[in-house]
Design a protein around this motif. Structure first.
Motif, PDB file in Angstrom:
ATOM      1  N   ASN A 159      -9.093   9.354  -9.703  1.00  0.00           N
ATOM      2  CA  ASN A 159      -7.743   9.244  -9.151  1.00  0.00           C
ATOM      3  C   ASN A 159      -6.751   8.620 -10.122  1.00  0.00           C
ATOM      4  O   ASN A 159      -5.710   8.111  -9.717  1.00  0.00           O
ATOM      5  CB  ASN A 159      -7.760   8.451  -7.843  1.00  0.00           C
ATOM      6  N   LYS A 170      -3.778   5.598  -3.437  1.00  0.00           N
ATOM      7  CA  LYS A 170      -4.805   6.625  -3.504  1.00  0.00           C
ATOM      8  C   LYS A 170      -4.816   7.339  -4.851  1.00  0.00           C
ATOM      9  O   LYS A 170      -5.862   7.760  -5.327  1.00  0.00           O
ATOM     10  CB  LYS A 170      -4.598   7.638  -2.375  1.00  0.00           C
ATOM     11  N   ARG A 202     -13.134   4.673  -9.847  1.00  0.00           N
ATOM     12  CA  ARG A 202     -11.974   4.884  -8.989  1.00  0.00           C
ATOM     13  C   ARG A 202     -11.062   3.655  -9.047  1.00  0.00           C
ATOM     14  O   ARG A 202     -11.526   2.527  -8.861  1.00  0.00           O
ATOM     15  CB  ARG A 202     -12.391   5.157  -7.551  1.00  0.00           C
ATOM     16  N   GLY A 249     -10.206  -1.432 -10.503  1.00  0.00           N
ATOM     17  CA  GLY A 249     -11.053  -0.440  -9.869  1.00  0.00           C
ATOM     18  C   GLY A 249     -12.514  -0.697 -10.120  1.00  0.00           C
ATOM     19  O   GLY A 249     -12.897  -1.650 -10.800  1.00  0.00           O
ATOM     20  N   HIS A 287     -12.616   8.804 -14.083  1.00  0.00           N
ATOM     21  CA  HIS A 287     -11.806   8.178 -13.039  1.00  0.00           C
ATOM     22  C   HIS A 287     -11.166   9.286 -12.199  1.00  0.00           C
ATOM     23  O   HIS A 287     -10.275   9.996 -12.689  1.00  0.00           O
ATOM     24  CB  HIS A 287     -10.731   7.279 -13.637  1.00  0.00           C
ATOM     25  N   ALA A 302      -2.038  -1.334  -3.561  1.00  0.00           N
ATOM     26  CA  ALA A 302      -3.136  -0.382  -3.427  1.00  0.00           C
ATOM     27  C   ALA A 302      -2.563   1.021  -3.304  1.00  0.00           C
ATOM     28  O   ALA A 302      -1.468   1.218  -2.772  1.00  0.00           O
ATOM     29  CB  ALA A 302      -3.968  -0.717  -2.191  1.00  0.00           C
ATOM     30  N   GLU A 337      -8.401   1.238  -7.486  1.00  0.00           N
ATOM     31  CA  GLU A 337      -8.091   0.855  -6.114  1.00  0.00           C
ATOM     32  C   GLU A 337      -6.725   0.202  -5.977  1.00  0.00           C
ATOM     33  O   GLU A 337      -6.080   0.329  -4.929  1.00  0.00           O
ATOM     34  CB  GLU A 337      -9.167  -0.101  -5.595  1.00  0.00           C
ATOM     35  N   ALA A 338      -6.278  -0.501  -7.012  1.00  0.00           N
ATOM     36  CA  ALA A 338      -5.012  -1.233  -6.910  1.00  0.00           C
ATOM     37  C   ALA A 338      -4.471  -1.515  -8.301  1.00  0.00           C
ATOM     38  O   ALA A 338      -5.139  -1.289  -9.317  1.00  0.00           O
ATOM     39  CB  ALA A 338      -5.217  -2.538  -6.138  1.00  0.00           C
ATOM     40  N   GLN A 371       0.839  -1.190   0.000  1.00  0.00           N
ATOM     41  CA  GLN A 371       0.000   0.000   0.000  1.00  0.00           C
ATOM     42  C   GLN A 371       0.876   1.242   0.000  1.00  0.00           C
ATOM     43  O   GLN A 371       1.851   1.340   0.751  1.00  0.00           O
ATOM     44  CB  GLN A 371      -0.919   0.010   1.216  1.00  0.00           C
TER      45      GLN A 371
END
Length: 504
Positions: A457, A255, A235, A231, A455, A253, A237-238, A18
């Motif tokens: 992020n 942000k 968004r 995602g 999207h 993962a 996620e990973a 992460q």
């Protein structure tokens, strides 16, 4: 050992599960995101991944700065993937070496890429001209462009001063100015020490202290292919990673996700991840280069050009020669609708000049890179293919450029000049494949801050984001756009304290 932390198989440090920011691609644009984000959020945990190997202790160091010829040779070959059957330019390999050898029509036959930590920033020529205002997207205001270019010049360490003050170079400039007007020395990314020693700007220059200091918040995973973004509901996620060292896979993962994998592999990763807006890979632009090489009449033609240039060198890579002039006739929409770059190297009265025009592609949505569902490339990703055709406007500009080469030769008193049009793809300046736009109308992939439509992020970076018919060398422009995108990305998360990414 100097330089940042490297993670992944063979390093003794695992890839973290992460982070705050994942950057895919370690060239100048990925480096610009890392530099800006770390500056705005010093505690942000940033992981940068690249499919290629680490070739120098300081990541992204330009190969011209390697003084040992054998070290330089290893660095160039290492970035080609080792067993590459063909090279387009120093540090690159062809997407399809057979197509490049045939110069197939209807495709970007000589498409090439660079795979190493630092990307093409380790091998580029360093030319950083500023585009004409009409070449830039109008949905970013002129004052904003001015500030972004100033920041980009700083990150790239662009120097507008001449590379040489030699009398024969000034003579050539004066003659070409009489023929074309507006001739000037080319701004080049480099720093010059008081003793005259030149350090060429590489990706390490853009990274700044991130390239030379160990920080608990920044790490690089080399020889690591990002294979998919995961995602839902707009968004990411990973992302999944596969090591080229031992084949192991990792999920990370984050942000914020930044895909700066170059103009061909950025749309490839989005396609593999099921992110497929209509414009993805389309409006592909390449600078068709029309050039001639000759000797001005105030210099003598060398019997063997290699003795003047040095083995394996070109007029864009003449480090160590007594004179290395680089100039430009900038694009002007009314008087000179191409970008022109010329270089000269001379020693003991002998000399050569290259005079070439770069033509902005009249890009259509049918000009594209696309991806096979049933074939993979050397990295296990969907294999690339290209559709690419010249329009009537492109052919008109090519004829104009051929005339310009003849005019330059006449101005310099050169004879026996042969004009050559390079195969499509040889410029390495691929534009438009993830182009930005003012609205999500199907003609762009991302917004004016490089955020992929739909999207919140996911950001894209590199020359492929440039949407306009840009005729000049694109790095200054793409890094400026990356600065804007990185500022937008920085605004998406806070700077609260977090556990270290790496314990040092």
């Amino acid at each position: 050992m100097n330089g940042p932390n490297f993670v992944g198989p063979g390093t003794g440090r695992p890839i973290p599960a992460q982070v705050d920011v994942l950057i895919v691609g370690s060239g100048p644009n990925g480096a610009a995101y890392a530099r800006v984000l770390s500056g705005r959020h010093p505690r942000a945990r940033i992981l940068m991944v690249d499919a290629g190997p680490r070739l120098t202790t300081i990541p992204g160091r330009h190969t011209r700065n390697l003084t040992d010829p054998e070290e330089r040779r290893r660095a160039v070959l290492g970035s080609q993937g080792g067993d590459s059957p063909g090279a387009a330019a120093a540090g690159t390999f062809f997407v399809d070496a057979d197509a490049a050898a045939r110069n197939d029509p209807g495709t970007l036959a000589a498409a090439a890429m660079s795979t190493n930590v630092g990307g093409m920033g380790r091998h580029w020529a360093g030319a950083t001209p500023t585009p004409h205002p009409t070449e830039l997207p109008s949905f970013i205001s002129a004052p904003q462009w001015s500030e972004l270019f100033a920041r980009s010049r700083h990150l790239l360490a662009t120097d507008p001063r001449p590379l040489t003050g030699a009398a024969h170079w000034r003579e050539s400039l004066e003659r070409l100015a009489a023929a074309f007007g507006g001739v000037r020395d080319m701004p080049v990314a480099r720093t010059t020490a008081p003793d005259g020693t030149v350090t060429w700007s590489g990706t390490d220059t853009v990274l700044g202290a991130l390239a030379t200091e160990r920080r608990e918040t920044f790490a690089i995973a080399a020889e690591t292919v990002c294979t998919e973004l995961i995602g839902k509901r707009g968004r990411i996620e990973a992302a999944t990673m596969r090591s080229q060292v031992d084949g192991s896979t990792t999920t990370v993962a984050a942000k914020v996700f930044v895909v700066a994998a170059d103009s061909l592999r950025t749309p490839q990763l989005l396609w593999k991840s099921g992110i497929r807006p209509y414009a993805l890979g389309r409006y592909l632009g390449d600078h068709l280069v029309v050039a001639g090489r000759f000797t001005p009449d105030h210099l003598a033609e060398p019997a063997d050009p290699d003795t003047l240039l040095g083995a394996g060198r070109t007029l864009n890579n003449t480090t160590g020669t007594p004179s290395n002039g680089l100039g430009t006739v900038p694009y002007d929409p009314g008087d000179h609708p191409v970008h022109t770059q010329f270089g000269q190297v001379a020693d003991r009265g002998e000399g050569l000049m290259m005079f070439g025009c770069m033509l902005a592609k009249d890009a259509q949505d049918s000009d594209r890179v696309w991806f096979h569902d049933d074939r993979t490339d050397r990295y296990g990703m969907p294999a690339m293919a290209f559709d690419y055709e010249l329009t009537g406007r492109d052919r008109e500009l090519r004829a104009y450029a051929e005339d310009c080469v003849g005019r330059a030769a006449d101005a310099l008193g050169a004879t026996g000049v042969r004009t050559v049009t390079q195969p499509h793809g040889m410029s390495l300046h691929y534009l438009g494949t993830v182009r930005m736009g003012a609205a999500d109308d199907g003609a762009s992939v991302c917004d004016s801050e490089s955020r992929v439509w739909g999207h919140d992020n996911l950001f894209v970076a590199g020359n492929g984001v440039i949407p306009a018919d840009l005729s000049c060398n694109p790095t200054l422009t793409s890094v400026a756009i990356s600065v804007r995108g990185a500022r937008a990305a920085a605004a998406t998360f806070d700077s609260a304290w977090r556990a270290p990414l790496i314990s040092i």
